[in-house]
Structure formats: C-alpha cells, structure tokens
Scaffold this motif. Structure first.
Motif, PDB file in Angstrom:
ATOM      1  N   LEU A   1     -15.725  51.020 -81.353  1.00 21.00           N
ATOM      2  CA  LEU A   1     -16.329  51.717 -80.219  1.00 21.00           C
ATOM      3  C   LEU A   1     -15.616  53.053 -80.036  1.00 21.00           C
ATOM      4  CD1 LEU A   1     -17.432  50.232 -76.833  1.00 21.00           C
ATOM      5  CD2 LEU A   1     -16.148  52.379 -76.899  1.00 21.00           C
ATOM      6  N   PHE A   2     -16.416  54.117 -79.916  1.00 14.70           N
ATOM      7  CA  PHE A   2     -15.845  55.453 -79.742  1.00 14.70           C
ATOM      8  C   PHE A   2     -16.860  56.333 -79.031  1.00 14.70           C
ATOM      9  CE2 PHE A   2     -14.212  59.626 -80.933  1.00 14.70           C
ATOM     10  CZ  PHE A   2     -12.833  59.433 -80.899  1.00 14.70           C
TER      11      PHE A   2
ATOM     12  N   GLY B   1     -18.515  46.718 -87.497  1.00 15.00           N
ATOM     13  CA  GLY B   1     -17.291  47.118 -88.175  1.00 15.00           C
ATOM     14  C   GLY B   1     -17.494  47.626 -89.582  1.00 15.00           C
ATOM     15  N   THR B   2     -18.534  47.167 -90.256  1.00 10.39           N
ATOM     16  CA  THR B   2     -18.808  47.617 -91.624  1.00 10.39           C
ATOM     17  C   THR B   2     -19.776  48.793 -91.663  1.00 10.39           C
ATOM     18  OG1 THR B   2     -20.569  45.958 -91.775  1.00 10.39           O
ATOM     19  CG2 THR B   2     -18.400  45.359 -92.666  1.00 10.39           C
ATOM     20  N   ARG B   3     -20.120  49.319 -90.487  1.00  9.01           N
ATOM     21  CA  ARG B   3     -21.126  50.384 -90.464  1.00  9.01           C
ATOM     22  C   ARG B   3     -20.686  51.578 -89.615  1.00  9.01           C
ATOM     23  NH1 ARG B   3     -27.107  47.551 -90.291  1.00  9.01           N
ATOM     24  NH2 ARG B   3     -26.684  45.874 -91.790  1.00  9.01           N
ATOM     25  N   ILE B   4     -19.442  51.939 -89.738  1.00  9.34           N
ATOM     26  CA  ILE B   4     -18.955  53.160 -89.114  1.00  9.34           C
ATOM     27  C   ILE B   4     -18.373  54.021 -90.227  1.00  9.34           C
ATOM     28  CG2 ILE B   4     -16.803  51.974 -88.460  1.00  9.34           C
ATOM     29  CD1 ILE B   4     -16.559  54.017 -86.156  1.00  9.34           C
TER      30      ILE B   4
ATOM     31  N   ASP C   1     -14.564  65.634 -84.913  1.00  5.85           N
ATOM     32  CA  ASP C   1     -13.993  64.303 -84.644  1.00  5.85           C
ATOM     33  C   ASP C   1     -15.060  63.269 -84.302  1.00  5.85           C
ATOM     34  OD1 ASP C   1     -11.446  65.444 -84.957  1.00  5.85           O
ATOM     35  OD2 ASP C   1     -11.316  65.935 -82.829  1.00  5.85           O
ATOM     36  N   GLN C   2     -16.284  63.465 -84.769  1.00  5.69           N
ATOM     37  CA  GLN C   2     -17.378  62.557 -84.438  1.00  5.69           C
ATOM     38  C   GLN C   2     -17.600  61.532 -85.539  1.00  5.69           C
ATOM     39  OE1 GLN C   2     -19.298  62.844 -81.270  1.00  5.69           O
ATOM     40  NE2 GLN C   2     -17.266  63.774 -81.114  1.00  5.69           N
ATOM     41  N   PHE C   3     -17.731  60.264 -85.127  1.00  8.28           N
ATOM     42  CA  PHE C   3     -18.078  59.200 -86.059  1.00  8.28           C
ATOM     43  C   PHE C   3     -19.601  59.094 -86.171  1.00  8.28           C
ATOM     44  CE2 PHE C   3     -13.831  57.994 -84.665  1.00  8.28           C
ATOM     45  CZ  PHE C   3     -13.234  57.619 -85.856  1.00  8.28           C
ATOM     46  N   ASP C   4     -20.043  58.386 -87.194  1.00 11.80           N
ATOM     47  CA  ASP C   4     -21.477  58.171 -87.373  1.00 11.80           C
ATOM     48  C   ASP C   4     -21.676  56.814 -88.023  1.00 11.80           C
ATOM     49  OD1 ASP C   4     -24.191  58.608 -87.270  1.00 11.80           O
ATOM     50  OD2 ASP C   4     -24.215  60.302 -88.652  1.00 11.80           O
ATOM     51  N   ALA C   5     -22.945  56.423 -88.164  1.00 14.99           N
ATOM     52  CA  ALA C   5     -23.323  55.187 -88.835  1.00 14.99           C
ATOM     53  C   ALA C   5     -24.362  55.519 -89.888  1.00 14.99           C
ATOM     54  CB  ALA C   5     -23.904  54.186 -87.829  1.00 14.99           C
ATOM     55  N   PRO C   6     -24.475  54.735 -90.957  1.00 13.14           N
ATOM     56  CA  PRO C   6     -25.549  54.966 -91.922  1.00 13.14           C
ATOM     57  C   PRO C   6     -26.910  54.987 -91.226  1.00 13.14           C
ATOM     58  CG  PRO C   6     -23.985  53.358 -92.782  1.00 13.14           C
ATOM     59  CD  PRO C   6     -23.592  53.614 -91.359  1.00 13.14           C
TER      60      PRO C   6
ATOM     61  N   ALA D   1     -27.745  55.171 -87.240  1.00  9.76           N
ATOM     62  CA  ALA D   1     -28.171  54.032 -86.416  1.00  9.76           C
ATOM     63  C   ALA D   1     -26.984  53.173 -86.025  1.00  9.76           C
ATOM     64  CB  ALA D   1     -29.202  53.191 -87.166  1.00  9.76           C
ATOM     65  N   PRO D   2     -26.258  53.536 -84.958  1.00 12.85           N
ATOM     66  CA  PRO D   2     -25.196  52.643 -84.479  1.00 12.85           C
ATOM     67  C   PRO D   2     -25.785  51.345 -83.948  1.00 12.85           C
ATOM     68  CG  PRO D   2     -25.609  54.361 -82.865  1.00 12.85           C
ATOM     69  CD  PRO D   2     -26.423  54.714 -84.075  1.00 12.85           C
ATOM     70  N   PHE D   3     -24.926  50.374 -83.715  1.00 16.80           N
ATOM     71  CA  PHE D   3     -25.385  49.066 -83.252  1.00 16.80           C
ATOM     72  C   PHE D   3     -25.881  49.115 -81.817  1.00 16.80           C
ATOM     73  CE2 PHE D   3     -24.243  44.620 -81.829  1.00 16.80           C
ATOM     74  CZ  PHE D   3     -25.294  44.006 -82.489  1.00 16.80           C
ATOM     75  N   GLY D   4     -25.301  50.004 -81.002  1.00 22.73           N
ATOM     76  CA  GLY D   4     -25.740  50.088 -79.615  1.00 22.73           C
ATOM     77  C   GLY D   4     -24.848  51.004 -78.810  1.00 22.73           C
TER      78      GLY D   4
END
Length: 352
Positions: free
Chosen positions: A149-150, A162-165, A173-178, A181-184
């Motif tokens: 979570l961020f 956890g496997t999709r960040i 400094d921004q995270f992303d998801a494939p 599409a983050p989980f929520g």
C-alpha cells in the motif's frame, strides 16, 4: 472495527531521519511512527504489537533478510493477529512484496507492506497516511495474502497485490501495477476493489486454495547467483563470458515492451539468440519476460528467441519473475524443477 495488528519494522525511509550525513535509518525512527499515529484524533481503537527484525535502508537488503522477515511473519500466524503491517524502504518494496508473496503464499491474514516518500519528520512525508491506511485495510478488508500500500500523487491510498507492484519511477517516486490496474483503494477507511479483467475479485482471495509455500532458504549462501539483464541497443553479450565456476544458476532477460530483443544475424555478440545458445551449452536457462502469447501477435524476433531455447514467461512482471526465479534456484539445483516452479502459480503473479 477493532483489530489486533502486528507491526514489523525493517527500516527504510519510513524509519529514517535526516542527519548530518543525509537520510539514514534511526534507532528510534520506526517507533516515532507509532507516536505519530497515537496522536491522530479519532483513530479506530486498534491494538498494536511491534517488533524490528532488521533495521536498514532497503537498498542494502540481501536475500537472507527475506528469510528473516518471512520467518517473523510466519511465526505470527495463529497468534491472534488480524493482520501484519511491514514498514519497508521504497527502493526495494516491489521486490520484497513479491518475494514475501511467495514465501507466505498461504498467509491466513493480510500482510501489508508500506513505505514513505520522505522521512516521517518531513512535512511532505506520506508515511503516516500510508501506515494508517494499511491498518484500516487490515480491519476493513481482512483479506488473506500479501499486499503493498502506497499513496500516489493524487492523494489516493493505492492497494496492490504483492506480486503486482512494479518499481517506483525515478523523479516521481510513484509505484504502478501491470496494466495500470492496482487491486484497489482505501477511501474513508474502507477498501474499494478496482474492477479490471486481470484482477481477481476480493472473494477469490477468501476462497483461494492454500498454496504450498516453498521452504525458507536457510542462509545467504543458499541463494545462488541469478543474472538479470535489461536490453538496450548496442548491448554486447561478449562481456558475459564467465568461467564455469562463476556461472549464474539462471538468467532473467527483459525484452522490450513488444516481447522482442536483438536477433540480428551476422553479429553474434549483439544477438540475444546467440547468447541463449551460449547459455544452453553451459546448462544455464534463460527466461524471457515480458513475452506475448505465441497464438497472438508475436514478432519474428520473439519466435527466434524461443526457438533458440529461451523460456518465455507470459503475463508476469519483471519484478515478480525475478523474485520467483531467485527463490526457485534457491530451492532446487535442477533446471527442470526450477522451470516447474516458475510456471506454478503461488499468489496471483500470472495475469490472465
């Protein structure tokens, strides 16, 4: 809703303060987070236990630290906790989230990794907000598994599997998801799933079969070397002419976004296909990520890579693939066993 939460401090920016030589971990920095949280008015009546398995900037993390952290997490299962928050540095957050997703793939409670963009005593820090949202996620969602979570630059508290960040971007400094599409998201203390074709529904996590977790590697020596290569125009594979006693156990090779890399004929030192052939002679498997489905729009160069013996991994991020390959090689010296491990889903690392 009341919740009993274990907080595991590991250092990182969220446990750091600015000193004479720059930002560094502080012996009291992690517990300063709990002091700040206690001063927030109107917080839910959660109870916290705390422990500090390690205290380091996350760029200094080594594989043995994952073993130590996973053991601390697993020891807490069945101890009456509703969830676990792991405070972590942002540099390697995506790698640790994936590794812990595998080592704790059978987690019966939520395990949430979180971090900060600035030290907690900096007014720009999102560390306290991230921690508060992680605690709320545990209390509200209660989903089993490993998450990260961020907060993003729009002020949203983003929840990732956890496997999709993916790694944080430099400069922002921004995270992303494939697939973006983050989980929520956590909004107003409540979890809101993000519907997307590649995301599992929240109910699937509750109903999922308990995967068998791999064994924890016993020490740092138990993690054999794995080579990770990113392609770029002009890459000369001749620099990877290693002696037999220094060969990696396996290679993970990124491809360009379309699943391609150089296969130009007449220049073997520049050709990934030739490098794959070199590795195969030395029984060093080469995994390729990300790759497209051969039944879809695969480029001719991609087909040459797999024809040369490259092992294509479809629908998995580089971060999740690299951590799984490291763990697979730590669990077995048999390349066939490692490949079976790589292709066996543990915690939603593969996207349909």
């Amino acid at each position: 809703m009341p919740a009993n939460i274990l907080v595991l401090f590991t250092g990182g920016t969220i446990g750091s303060r600015r000193g004479a030589y720059g930002i560094d971990v502080d012996t009291t920095g992690s517990y300063f987070l709990m002091e700040q949280y206690a001063q927030i008015s109107g917080t839910p009546g959660y109870t916290f236990d705390t422990a500090q398995p390690c205290n380091l900037l996350s760029e200094n993390l080594v594989p043995a630290d994952w073993t130590l952290l996973a053991r601390s997490i697993r020891d807490a299962f069945g101890q009456g906790y509703d969830g676990i928050v792991v405070t972590h540095g942002s540099d390697t957050l995506s790698f640790s989230a994936a590794m812990l997703s595998y080592l704790c793939c059978d987690a019966p409670i939520p395990v949430v990794l979180t971090a900060a963009n600035y030290p907690l005593d900096d007014p720009r820090s999102n560390g306290l907000a991230n921690f508060a949202a992680a605690a709320d996620f545990i209390a509200d969602a209660g989903l089993p598994g490993v998450f990260a979570l961020f907060g993003d630059d729009r002020g949203e508290s983003v929840v990732y599997l956890g496997t999709r960040i993916t790694q944080a971007l430099p400069f922002t400094d921004q995270f992303d998801a494939p697939y973006g599409a983050p989980f929520g998201y956590m909004r107003g203390g409540r979890f809101e799933p993000h519907p997307h074709p590649v995301n599992p529904a929240a109910g699937q996590l509750t109903r999922r079969a308990q995967a068998e977790p791999p064994a924890l590697p016993a020490s740092d020596d138990a993690w054999p070397p794995v080579l990770y290569i990113k392609p770029y125009p002009g890459l000369d594979y001749g620099v990877y002419d290693w002696p037999d006693d220094r060969a990696p156990r396996a290679v993970l090779h990124d491809t360009y976004h379309s699943g391609t890399a150089n296969t130009r004929e007449g220049a073997p030192d520049r050709s990934l296909a030739a490098f794959i052939a070199y590795c195969r002679k030395r029984r060093v498997p080469v995994y390729l990520v990300p790759m497209r489905n051969p039944a879809g729009d695969m480029y001719a160069s991609s087909a040459l890579l797999t024809a040369a013996g490259g092992l294509a991994l479809e629908g998995i991020s580089s971060e999740a693939a690299l951590m799984k390959l490291l763990l697979g090689c730590a669990c077995s010296a048999d390349p066939d066993e490692v490949e079976r491990f790589m292709r066996t889903p543990l915690f939603y690392e593969y996207m349909a």
